[in-house]
Design a protein around this motif. Structure first.
Motif, short mmCIF file in Angstrom:
data_model
loop_
_atom_site.label_atom_id
_atom_site.label_comp_id
_atom_site.label_asym_id
_atom_site.label_seq_id
_atom_site.Cartn_x
_atom_site.Cartn_y
_atom_site.Cartn_z
N VAL A 90 -3.47 10.04 -15.75
CA VAL A 90 -3.49 9.37 -14.45
C VAL A 90 -4.88 8.80 -14.16
O VAL A 90 -5.01 7.67 -13.69
CB VAL A 90 -3.01 10.33 -13.33
CG1 VAL A 90 -3.22 9.70 -11.96
CG2 VAL A 90 -1.55 10.71 -13.54
N GLY A 91 -5.92 9.57 -14.48
CA GLY A 91 -7.28 9.07 -14.29
C GLY A 91 -7.53 7.81 -15.09
O GLY A 91 -8.13 6.85 -14.60
N MET A 92 -7.04 7.77 -16.32
CA MET A 92 -7.22 6.58 -17.16
C MET A 92 -6.47 5.38 -16.59
O MET A 92 -6.96 4.26 -16.64
CB MET A 92 -6.73 6.86 -18.59
CG MET A 92 -7.47 7.98 -19.31
SD MET A 92 -9.24 7.74 -19.41
CE MET A 92 -9.32 6.43 -20.58
N LEU A 93 -5.29 5.62 -16.02
CA LEU A 93 -4.54 4.53 -15.39
C LEU A 93 -5.28 3.99 -14.16
O LEU A 93 -5.23 2.80 -13.86
CB LEU A 93 -3.14 5.00 -15.01
CG LEU A 93 -2.20 5.27 -16.18
CD1 LEU A 93 -0.92 5.95 -15.69
CD2 LEU A 93 -1.86 3.99 -16.93
N LEU A 119 4.86 8.12 -17.66
CA LEU A 119 3.61 7.43 -17.33
C LEU A 119 3.36 6.32 -18.34
O LEU A 119 3.47 6.53 -19.55
CB LEU A 119 2.44 8.40 -17.35
CG LEU A 119 2.54 9.62 -16.43
CD1 LEU A 119 1.30 10.49 -16.56
CD2 LEU A 119 2.77 9.20 -15.00
N PRO A 120 3.02 5.12 -17.87
CA PRO A 120 2.71 4.03 -18.81
C PRO A 120 1.43 4.34 -19.58
O PRO A 120 0.59 5.12 -19.13
CB PRO A 120 2.52 2.82 -17.90
CG PRO A 120 2.21 3.37 -16.56
CD PRO A 120 2.85 4.72 -16.48
N GLU A 121 1.30 3.72 -20.73
CA GLU A 121 0.09 3.91 -21.53
C GLU A 121 -1.05 3.10 -20.91
O GLU A 121 -0.88 1.93 -20.61
CB GLU A 121 0.32 3.46 -22.97
CG GLU A 121 1.12 4.45 -23.78
CD GLU A 121 0.46 5.82 -23.86
OE1 GLU A 121 -0.74 5.91 -24.17
OE2 GLU A 121 1.16 6.80 -23.59
N PRO A 122 -2.20 3.72 -20.73
CA PRO A 122 -3.34 2.97 -20.19
C PRO A 122 -3.93 2.03 -21.24
O PRO A 122 -3.81 2.27 -22.44
CB PRO A 122 -4.34 4.06 -19.81
CG PRO A 122 -3.98 5.22 -20.66
CD PRO A 122 -2.51 5.13 -20.93
N LYS A 123 -4.53 0.98 -20.74
CA LYS A 123 -5.29 0.08 -21.60
C LYS A 123 -6.76 0.51 -21.51
O LYS A 123 -7.09 1.43 -20.78
CB LYS A 123 -5.12 -1.35 -21.11
CG LYS A 123 -3.68 -1.83 -21.20
CD LYS A 123 -3.55 -3.26 -20.79
CE LYS A 123 -2.17 -3.82 -20.82
NZ LYS A 123 -1.08 -3.05 -21.25
N ARG A 124 -7.61 -0.13 -22.26
CA ARG A 124 -9.03 0.21 -22.25
C ARG A 124 -9.56 0.18 -20.82
O ARG A 124 -9.24 -0.70 -20.04
CB ARG A 124 -9.79 -0.77 -23.13
CG ARG A 124 -11.21 -0.32 -23.39
CD ARG A 124 -11.87 -1.21 -24.37
NE ARG A 124 -12.16 -2.47 -23.71
CZ ARG A 124 -12.78 -3.47 -24.29
NH1 ARG A 124 -13.14 -3.38 -25.53
NH2 ARG A 124 -13.02 -4.57 -23.63
N THR A 125 -10.41 1.13 -20.50
CA THR A 125 -10.93 1.29 -19.15
C THR A 125 -11.97 0.23 -18.81
O THR A 125 -12.55 -0.40 -19.69
CB THR A 125 -11.60 2.67 -18.99
OG1 THR A 125 -12.69 2.76 -19.90
CG2 THR A 125 -10.62 3.79 -19.25
N ALA A 126 -12.22 0.10 -17.53
CA ALA A 126 -13.31 -0.76 -17.06
C ALA A 126 -14.64 -0.13 -17.47
O ALA A 126 -14.73 1.08 -17.65
CB ALA A 126 -13.24 -0.89 -15.54
#
Length: 158
Positions: A90-93, A119-126
């Motif tokens: 969730v944090g990554m999202l 939960l969807p897969e996160p993309k690379r973070t900011a």
């Protein structure tokens, strides 16, 4: 003249454009959630030989399937690995680069409270800075700069 300095809880769209939305708080919540799980602060670097920032470290561990390595060992007896991984996920999202793909806070609450939610897969973070050889970050015309040639600090006259 005011100087805008990077705050570890502000998303890129706010820093560059001054854009504020409901997703601005989501970004800050995501950073805070990852800091709580890891007991690390979102400033500085976390590897002496190949510096990487906090969100970069979190993304690298998540992306390599080693997300539990982000967890502070103090949490080991107070929650399950599944709970920790959900919080990291969730944090990554929440810290996604683009505000449009970050969840809303009501979605975040659902994600954290519903064990069966997909939960969807996160993309690379900011603010992700990859690990590189420190010598490759030097440009003879510019002196020492970040590997991607960008700086987070922006001077703005008001």
């Amino acid at each position: 003249m005011d100087i805008l300095i990077y705050s570890g809880y502000m998303p890129l769209e706010y820093m560059l454009e001054g854009s504020v939305s409901t997703k601005t708080g989501v970004f800050g919540f995501g950073v805070l959630l990852l800091e709580i799980i890891s007991s690390k602060m979102n400033h500085g670097t976390y590897d002496v030989e190949h510096p990487i920032n906090f969100l970069g470290l979190a993304w690298e561990l998540w992306n390599e399937g080693r997300g539990l390595e982000l967890m502070d060992q103090v949490l080991e007896n107070s929650c399950t690995p599944e709970e920790v991984m959900t919080c990291i996920h969730v944090g990554m999202l929440c810290v996604q680069d683009h505000a449009m793909i970050r969840p809303t806070m009501s979605e975040v609450i659902s994600m954290l409270t519903n064990e069966n939610m997909h939960l969807p897969e996160p993309k690379r973070t900011a603010f992700f800075f990859e690990r590189h050889d420190p010598d490759s970050a030097r440009d003879d015309n510019l002196g020492n700069v970040l590997v991607n040639g960008q700086s987070i600090s922006i001077l703005m006259a008001r």
